[in-house]
Scaffold this active site. Structure first.
Site, mmCIF file in Angstrom:
data_model
loop_
_atom_site.group_PDB
_atom_site.id
_atom_site.type_symbol
_atom_site.label_atom_id
_atom_site.label_comp_id
_atom_site.label_asym_id
_atom_site.label_seq_id
_atom_site.Cartn_x
_atom_site.Cartn_y
_atom_site.Cartn_z
ATOM 1 N N GLY A 46 33.122 21.195 54.796
ATOM 2 C CA GLY A 46 34.075 21.104 55.891
ATOM 3 C C GLY A 46 34.597 22.481 56.226
ATOM 4 O O GLY A 46 34.543 23.397 55.393
ATOM 5 N N GLN A 51 40.645 28.347 59.422
ATOM 6 C CA GLN A 51 39.920 29.115 58.411
ATOM 7 C C GLN A 51 39.095 30.239 59.016
ATOM 8 O O GLN A 51 38.751 31.191 58.318
ATOM 9 C CB GLN A 51 39.015 28.198 57.580
ATOM 10 C CG GLN A 51 39.804 27.259 56.687
ATOM 11 C CD GLN A 51 38.880 26.400 55.872
ATOM 12 O OE1 GLN A 51 38.448 25.344 56.316
ATOM 13 N NE2 GLN A 51 38.554 26.873 54.682
ATOM 14 N N CYS A 99 37.875 25.480 47.923
ATOM 15 C CA CYS A 99 38.149 25.770 49.332
ATOM 16 C C CYS A 99 37.495 27.097 49.704
ATOM 17 O O CYS A 99 37.576 28.071 48.942
ATOM 18 C CB CYS A 99 39.660 25.849 49.551
ATOM 19 S SG CYS A 99 40.132 26.194 51.250
ATOM 20 N N LEU A 100 36.890 27.149 50.872
ATOM 21 C CA LEU A 100 36.273 28.380 51.350
ATOM 22 C C LEU A 100 37.307 29.473 51.604
ATOM 23 O O LEU A 100 36.961 30.647 51.667
ATOM 24 C CB LEU A 100 35.464 28.108 52.619
ATOM 25 C CG LEU A 100 34.286 27.149 52.460
ATOM 26 C CD1 LEU A 100 33.646 26.859 53.806
ATOM 27 C CD2 LEU A 100 33.270 27.690 51.471
ATOM 28 N N HIS A 141 41.432 17.207 52.981
ATOM 29 C CA HIS A 141 41.446 18.654 52.764
ATOM 30 C C HIS A 141 41.440 19.397 54.104
ATOM 31 O O HIS A 141 42.257 20.294 54.335
ATOM 32 C CB HIS A 141 40.229 19.042 51.917
ATOM 33 C CG HIS A 141 40.135 20.492 51.614
ATOM 34 N ND1 HIS A 141 40.391 21.001 50.363
ATOM 35 C CD2 HIS A 141 39.802 21.551 52.386
ATOM 36 C CE1 HIS A 141 40.226 22.321 50.382
ATOM 37 N NE2 HIS A 141 39.864 22.675 51.607
ATOM 38 N N GLU A 142 40.517 19.017 54.987
ATOM 39 C CA GLU A 142 40.410 19.704 56.285
ATOM 40 C C GLU A 142 41.624 19.413 57.162
ATOM 41 O O GLU A 142 42.120 20.303 57.846
ATOM 42 C CB GLU A 142 39.108 19.339 56.991
ATOM 43 C CG GLU A 142 37.850 19.712 56.232
ATOM 44 C CD GLU A 142 37.807 21.147 55.741
ATOM 45 O OE1 GLU A 142 38.344 22.048 56.423
ATOM 46 O OE2 GLU A 142 37.242 21.379 54.662
ATOM 47 N N HIS A 145 44.508 21.670 56.386
ATOM 48 C CA HIS A 145 44.395 23.009 56.992
ATOM 49 C C HIS A 145 45.050 23.047 58.378
ATOM 50 O O HIS A 145 45.642 24.052 58.755
ATOM 51 C CB HIS A 145 42.937 23.447 57.116
ATOM 52 C CG HIS A 145 42.363 24.030 55.880
ATOM 53 N ND1 HIS A 145 42.855 25.178 55.287
ATOM 54 C CD2 HIS A 145 41.318 23.643 55.112
ATOM 55 C CE1 HIS A 145 42.150 25.466 54.216
ATOM 56 N NE2 HIS A 145 41.202 24.549 54.085
#
Length: 188
Positions: A46, A51, A99-100, A141-142, A145
């Site tokens: 995702g 991000q 997480c990225l 999670h997304e 953000h």
């Protein structure tokens, strides 16, 4: 299409609520295409627009369903409904995530087991996703953000202290730090 730099924890865009998308323009379409390319190159399951430095309520996702079929999509202006969170401590083997924007690390985190997400896709068509387990974790999670919340903001106090030490050691926690998939070496 382009692979975009991914912002790292501490960049202000990651810690502020994202704005609604008023209309689906060519710029929004290009952003979504770049987000797919960036997500795949990272690789990730995702990626939210904040991000990659864009404060809009958009995220992309990719996963396999229970039959092994791939699912990919984007959600614009999502709304999230979730079942109540089961109380207790997370199982470190089953309930950890990464997480990225806090790359290379994983921490245990309890999430709701089932969610329903609604919004629109890049064509403006309505989207409704009803998922459980790992796929529900991706959606939560997304979605976080988009509200300026990172998963490390939700972890236990002990893990939070560990995350802070990692961030300090890697010189994260300040504006302007990013990495680009396929370009940057993130090994410490």
């Amino acid at each position: 299409m382009a692979i975009l730099p991914i912002r790292i924890w501490g960049d202000p865009v990651l810690h502020a609520p994202a704005d609604r998308v008023d209309s689906i323009t060519d710029d929004v379409r290009a952003l979504v295409a770049d987000m797919y390319e960036t997500m795949d190159a990272a690789p990730g399951v995702g990626l939210a627009a904040p991000q990659v430095g864009v404060g809009l309520r958009i995220y992309t996702y990719t996963y396999e369903d229970d039959e092994g079929r791939p699912w990919r999509g984007e959600i614009i202006n999502p709304e999230l409904l979730m079942t109540p969170l089961v109380p207790g401590s997370p199982d470190e083997d089953e309930e950890s995530e990464g997480c990225l924007s806090f790359p290379g690390e994983r921490f245990p985190l309890r999430r709701s087991d089932r969610v329903v997400v609604t919004g629109t896709d890049i064509e403006g068509a309505p989207v409704q996703i009803d998922v459980e387990g790992w796929r529900a974790r991706i959606m939560q999670h997304e979605f976080d953000h988009l509200d300026g919340v990172m998963y490390v903001d939700r972890i236990s106090d002990g893990d939070w202290k560990t995350a802070q030490k990692i961030a300090k050691k890697r010189r994260w926690g300040v504006p302007g730090v990013s990495w680009t998939p396929g370009v940057d070496d993130l090994e410490g």
